[in-house]
Design an enzyme around this catalytic site. Structure first.
Site, PDB file in Angstrom:
ATOM      1  N   LYS A 194     -10.881 -22.878  39.687  1.00 14.58           N
ATOM      2  CA  LYS A 194      -9.808 -22.597  38.733  1.00 14.58           C
ATOM      3  C   LYS A 194      -9.837 -23.634  37.629  1.00 14.58           C
ATOM      4  O   LYS A 194     -10.127 -24.812  37.878  1.00 14.58           O
ATOM      5  CB  LYS A 194      -8.436 -22.627  39.423  1.00 14.58           C
ATOM      6  CG  LYS A 194      -7.255 -22.450  38.463  1.00 14.58           C
ATOM      7  CD  LYS A 194      -5.915 -22.545  39.172  1.00 14.58           C
ATOM      8  CE  LYS A 194      -4.772 -22.417  38.166  1.00 14.58           C
ATOM      9  NZ  LYS A 194      -3.442 -22.448  38.797  1.00 14.58           N
ATOM     10  N   GLU A 244       8.813 -26.098  35.880  1.00 17.58           N
ATOM     11  CA  GLU A 244       8.057 -26.652  37.013  1.00 17.58           C
ATOM     12  C   GLU A 244       8.447 -28.086  37.363  1.00 17.58           C
ATOM     13  O   GLU A 244       8.440 -28.972  36.512  1.00 17.58           O
ATOM     14  CB  GLU A 244       6.555 -26.585  36.709  1.00 17.58           C
ATOM     15  CG  GLU A 244       5.688 -26.991  37.882  1.00 17.58           C
ATOM     16  CD  GLU A 244       4.219 -26.697  37.674  1.00 17.58           C
ATOM     17  OE1 GLU A 244       3.413 -27.097  38.522  1.00 17.58           O
ATOM     18  OE2 GLU A 244       3.876 -26.064  36.650  1.00 17.58           O
ATOM     19  N   GLU A 288      -4.474 -17.515  42.867  1.00 18.42           N
ATOM     20  CA  GLU A 288      -4.244 -18.632  41.960  1.00 18.42           C
ATOM     21  C   GLU A 288      -3.155 -19.555  42.501  1.00 18.42           C
ATOM     22  O   GLU A 288      -3.266 -20.777  42.458  1.00 18.42           O
ATOM     23  CB  GLU A 288      -3.851 -18.105  40.580  1.00 18.42           C
ATOM     24  CG  GLU A 288      -3.622 -19.193  39.544  1.00 18.42           C
ATOM     25  CD  GLU A 288      -3.183 -18.646  38.192  1.00 18.42           C
ATOM     26  OE1 GLU A 288      -2.729 -19.466  37.364  1.00 18.42           O
ATOM     27  OE2 GLU A 288      -3.278 -17.429  37.963  1.00 18.42           O
ATOM     28  N   GLU A 421      -0.809 -13.796  27.743  1.00 20.77           N
ATOM     29  CA  GLU A 421       0.080 -14.639  28.542  1.00 20.77           C
ATOM     30  C   GLU A 421       0.442 -15.927  27.808  1.00 20.77           C
ATOM     31  O   GLU A 421       1.613 -16.313  27.756  1.00 20.77           O
ATOM     32  CB  GLU A 421      -0.571 -14.982  29.890  1.00 20.77           C
ATOM     33  CG  GLU A 421       0.282 -15.912  30.742  1.00 20.77           C
ATOM     34  CD  GLU A 421      -0.362 -16.240  32.080  1.00 20.77           C
ATOM     35  OE1 GLU A 421      -0.211 -17.389  32.532  1.00 20.77           O
ATOM     36  OE2 GLU A 421      -1.002 -15.349  32.669  1.00 20.77           O
ATOM     37  N   LYS A 425       4.181 -17.281  26.490  1.00 21.44           N
ATOM     38  CA  LYS A 425       4.718 -18.588  26.856  1.00 21.44           C
ATOM     39  C   LYS A 425       5.070 -19.400  25.604  1.00 21.44           C
ATOM     40  O   LYS A 425       6.120 -20.044  25.548  1.00 21.44           O
ATOM     41  CB  LYS A 425       3.711 -19.350  27.719  1.00 21.44           C
ATOM     42  CG  LYS A 425       3.541 -18.782  29.122  1.00 21.44           C
ATOM     43  CD  LYS A 425       2.451 -19.517  29.881  1.00 21.44           C
ATOM     44  CE  LYS A 425       2.312 -18.997  31.301  1.00 21.44           C
ATOM     45  NZ  LYS A 425       1.197 -19.660  32.023  1.00 21.44           N
TER      46      LYS A 425
END
Length: 442
Positions: A194, A244, A288, A421, A425
């Site tokens: 990743k 987060e 992911e 995406e 954001k």
């Protein structure tokens, strides 16, 4: 400007009285803390907007449940600075005061003991003024007095009404999709599983934008997030509203999380429900998220015990929703924030896995400096620490805004969908600028 005379003035007078009475003595601690508190609900962003001393720092910590406290911190000025986590940790162990600051994406540290620290928790406002006992007392009192000069003042927060114009994207759609294709080739070769590719977009406005007003607007609209403001000087600030948590430490108990995997949110609740159900079942997004879980658990296992990974859930935001797994652990004896920060930051959710291979790829691929984007900001003391991942963020410099957004690339990623995406954001902050309309995505 307006004054809240019966509240902030009382705190100011308490601090001034303590400062006037303070005299150093033998065996004096290296730092003296003068503290006052009062029952008061004070908007710390409105207070910070009136202050003249720098650096300035603000953190509104995310509350995940009704049992968690609403915790707001604001700080101005600085007494001590630390450019390594080790030196910051050593100071905390010795003096047990709260340091604010954090680490950039690339690991550069900026922690400091502020001159004046305000903390708002459940209707109680605490103010702490710090004096360096090892320096000239008259100079220290002068600097402290300067910090207190505007203490009673707040400035009304105003709506952000601006039109913005796109100046530059560091990577065009075609270039960024090419980066994703390169990443997919490296994943196929086994270089990493990743990598998180980001982009920087630069916008301009006709009139200067007040960064605190901008953040206040985001704080109202982007609920369920950490909200942060960090300015070393006037007219240049780093702000953001991040979903987060890097980690929360209460004593020896650690909470962190894997936040990865994304679907859209809209005004259509039925569509949001369908998107959420799809996200929970989608193999690519589940994979992911689990990569991030495995990375965090592997990085903290040497200094923790009883690691618990909770079931996957949806973290819903204004424009997107994410997969999240909360992770709980108990730290072993003597383990503190230096170990936690170095082990967890940057996570696979913002860098990739294996971390070093992903970082090397990003260094040679991305055409901009991430700086504080995807870094971490927060606070730490002996009893508690809390840090967020500085996502959904921007630098605001008068009428210039630099916005960042990224997406995790794994096997199965589709370049165009990943581009869409990061555009969603990035629009999370820009959409708060009223009348921006079609200019946002040009």
């Amino acid at each position: 400007m307006f004054l809240t005379m019966d509240s902030l003035q009382s705190l100011q007078q308490q601090l001034i009285q303590q400062m006037d009475a303070y005299q150093p003595c033998k065996n004096q601690p290296e730092i003296t803390a003068l503290t006052a508190k009062i029952q008061l609900e004070q908007n710390l962003l409105a207070w910070l907007k009136a202050q003249q001393d720098y650096p300035q720092f603000y953190l509104h910590c995310r509350a995940d449940s009704p049992n968690e406290q609403e915790n707001h911190i604001a700080a101005i000025g600085q007494v001590r600075t630390f450019t390594t986590v080790n030196h910051a940790q050593t100071f905390v162990r010795r003096a047990d005061f709260t340091l604010v600051g954090g680490m950039t994406f690339n690991g550069e540290c900026d922690f400091y003991l502020p001159r004046l620290l305000l903390r708002q928790v459940d209707g109680e406002l605490t103010a702490t003024l710090f004096i360096d006992s090892q320096k000239d007392l008259s100079v220290e009192k002068q600097l402290a007095g300067k910090c207190l000069k505007n203490f009673t003042k707040s400035v009304a927060l105003e709506p952000v009404v601006q039109s913005v114009r796109l100046v530059e994207k560091k990577a065009t759609q075609a270039q960024w999709c090419e980066w994703v294709e390169q990443a997919l080739l490296e994943i196929k070769k086994g270089s990493f599983t990743k990598v998180v590719l980001a982009n920087e977009s630069i916008f301009s406005s006709r009139q200067p934008i007040n960064a605190i007003d901008f953040l206040a607007e985001s704080e109202k609209k982007n609920t369920g997030c950490y909200h942060f403001f960090f300015a070393q000087k006037a007219d240049y600030a780093f702000i953001g509203s991040s979903p987060e948590r890097l980690y929360l430490r209460n004593g020896q108990y650690l909470q962190t999380e894997a936040l990865a995997g994304t679907a859209v949110m809209s005004d259509d609740e039925e569509q949001n429900q369908r998107q959420g159900e799809w996200l929970l079942k989608d193999e690519k997004n589940e994979y992911e998220n689990m990569l991030v879980v495995e990375d965090i658990c592997g990085n903290i296992e040497s200094f923790t015990q009883n690691i618990e990974v909770q079931s996957v859930e949806l973290k819903r935001l204004r424009l997107v929703q994410h997969l999240r797994r909360k992770i709980f652990a108990k730290l072993t004896a003597l383990t503190a924030d230096e170990a936690c920060l170095n082990a967890i930051h940057p996570t696979a959710a913002v860098a990739g896995l294996p971390k070093q291979n992903a970082l090397r790829f990003l260094a040679k691929t991305e055409t901009f400096e991430r700086s504080w984007y995807a870094g971490t900001l927060g606070f730490m003391n002996r009893a508690r620490a809390e840090f967020c991942v500085t996502l959904r963020s921007a630098f605001v410099e008068q009428n210039r805004i630099r916005v960042f957004a990224g997406a995790g690339i794994v096997a199965g990623s589709v370049p165009l969908l990943e581009w869409q995406e990061i555009e969603r954001k990035a629009s999370g902050l820009l959409s708060l600028l009223q009348n921006s309309g079609e200019h946002i995505c040009q």
